[in-house]
Design an enzyme around this catalytic site. Structure first.
Site, PDB file in Angstrom:
ATOM      1  N   HIS A 251      27.987  55.381  18.667  1.00 62.18           N
ATOM      2  CA  HIS A 251      29.401  55.394  19.005  1.00 62.18           C
ATOM      3  C   HIS A 251      30.212  55.289  17.722  1.00 62.18           C
ATOM      4  O   HIS A 251      29.817  54.582  16.794  1.00 62.18           O
ATOM      5  CB  HIS A 251      29.752  54.240  19.962  1.00 62.18           C
ATOM      6  CG  HIS A 251      31.086  54.381  20.624  1.00 62.18           C
ATOM      7  ND1 HIS A 251      32.259  53.988  20.016  1.00 62.18           N
ATOM      8  CD2 HIS A 251      31.429  54.870  21.842  1.00 62.18           C
ATOM      9  CE1 HIS A 251      33.270  54.240  20.838  1.00 62.18           C
ATOM     10  NE2 HIS A 251      32.805  54.766  21.944  1.00 62.18           N
ATOM     11  N   GLU A 306      28.194  56.248  27.977  1.00 67.80           N
ATOM     12  CA  GLU A 306      27.845  57.498  28.642  1.00 67.80           C
ATOM     13  C   GLU A 306      26.377  57.524  29.076  1.00 67.80           C
ATOM     14  O   GLU A 306      26.031  58.164  30.067  1.00 67.80           O
ATOM     15  CB  GLU A 306      28.137  58.698  27.727  1.00 67.80           C
ATOM     16  CG  GLU A 306      29.602  59.055  27.598  1.00 67.80           C
ATOM     17  CD  GLU A 306      30.308  58.224  26.543  1.00 67.80           C
ATOM     18  OE1 GLU A 306      29.608  57.481  25.807  1.00 67.80           O
ATOM     19  OE2 GLU A 306      31.547  58.299  26.444  1.00 67.80           O
TER      20      GLU A 306
END
Length: 363
Positions: A251, A306
């Site tokens: 991320h 996700e």
């Protein structure tokens, strides 16, 4: 000095959220987002972001009723959806439909209009599926909270609490996340004093980009590859050696565990219907993190939201074509909160670009 993508540039102040990427913390308006997702409803957290406080009993009843009031799809919007090219994806349909909404307050963004735009999304998705002949358009129901209603409209399945709890956790945890690309788009549009629907249209257009809103679908492809592999470690290593990105890992902000992924992982552990995909997701996570550390030491690449979002939606039988639409259905709350915050103390965004082209000799 040029900062590509405005990385690290602080351009505004906000009371909506704080992300501590080093410690893996996410705060919504003074509350731990993980705690909110475990102990509060979608409507309660939406109220928090829109008003800055959690609702009392009467305020919660008010916002729940407001959500139900705005569920019906107007006839003109049905006509728009029916006449859009069948080749268009669901994000294209959401973008066009949301842009057509007549707001009660076009000059100043309001919570009432934010609720209206949020509440109508499930019916837009369901009617698009109906117009494509994929699913029959369900009866609009008033007995469900927003997330259960979303699940019902998107799948046609009668929502059970054990199913919708996992989805509600996801939709709360993805409701707001700082000045990400789509939120920035919404604030830039709002800074020109354009209306709320236009700002949401800008945000949805940005969400459509695969670098922002498309990651859960990529995770499903990774899980499918793993399910057909005899050696997951070799499969991952080969992907990385070919320069492929492992979707669902790493991320831009979090340098440790993504708190949203941890919360979703915990919810999946409590869901007996998630066994097959959850077991595969756990195995793949462990192997992938080990391989990432071997091939990219010191990068601290862990699963992000996700990754487990894909596992949640796979377990709930939500079609992969609706993953980014589901993300949009939650993030529209954060977008609209940012628009209202932007307009409350507005300066139009106007950064500079350094010219690097040719200059006339007579200049």
């Amino acid at each position: 000095m040029i900062y590509k993508g405005l990385k690290g540039v602080t351009c505004t102040e906000t009371t909506l959220s704080m992300i501590d990427g080093e410690r893996g913390k996410l705060i919504y308006a003074g509350y731990d987002a993980r705690d909110l997702s475990m102990n509060h409803s979608f409507e309660e957290v939406a109220y928090l972001l829109w008003y800055g406080t959690l609702p009392n009993e009467s305020e919660l009843q008010w916002i729940e009723e407001k959500f139900k009031t705005h569920r019906n799809l107007p006839h003109y919007m049905k006509n728009i959806i029916e006449n859009l090219p069948k080749e268009l994806g669901i994000l294209d349909v959401l973008r066009t439909s949301i842009s057509s909404v007549h707001l009660n307050s076009p000059e100043i963004p309001t919570v009432e209009d934010a609720i209206r735009l949020t509440a109508i999304i499930p019916a837009i998705i369901a009617y698009r599926l109906h117009s494509l002949g994929t699913k029959k358009f369900p009866t609009i129901r008033q007995d469900l909270n927003h997330v259960a209603y979303y699940y019902y409209m998107a799948t046609g399945i009668d929502p059970k609490p054990e199913l919708t709890h996992a989805l509600e956790t996801y939709m709360i945890l993805t409701m707001e996340h700082g000045l990400n690309a789509s939120t920035f788009s919404a604030r830039v549009t709002a800074s020109s004093e354009s209306d709320l629907a236009s700002s949401m249209t800008s945000a949805i257009g940005t969400m459509k980009g695969p670098l922002h809103g498309g990651a859960p679908t990529g995770v499903i492809e990774l899980l499918n590859d793993a399910s057909h592999s005899n050696n997951i470690k070799s499969m991952i290593r080969e992907k990385m050696e070919r320069g492929e990105k492992l979707m669902g890992f790493g991320h831009r902000v979090y340098k440790t565990l993504d708190p949203r992924a941890e919360a979703l992982k915990e919810i999946l552990q409590q869901n007996p219907k998630a066994d097959q995909w959850f077991s595969l997701a756990l195995e793949l996570e462990d192997i992938a993190i080990q391989t990432l550390e071997e091939l990219k030491p010191g990068r601290n690449l862990y699963t992000n939201v996700e990754y487990y979002a894909a596992a949640v939606m796979k377990a709930l039988n939500i079609d992969s074509s609706l993953f980014t639409a589901t993300f949009t259905a939650s993030r529209i709350v954060g977008w609209s909160a940012h628009v209202m915050e932007q307009r409350s103390n507005n300066t139009i965004f106007r950064p500079n670009a350094e010219y690097i082209g040719p200059v006339p000799t007579t200049f």
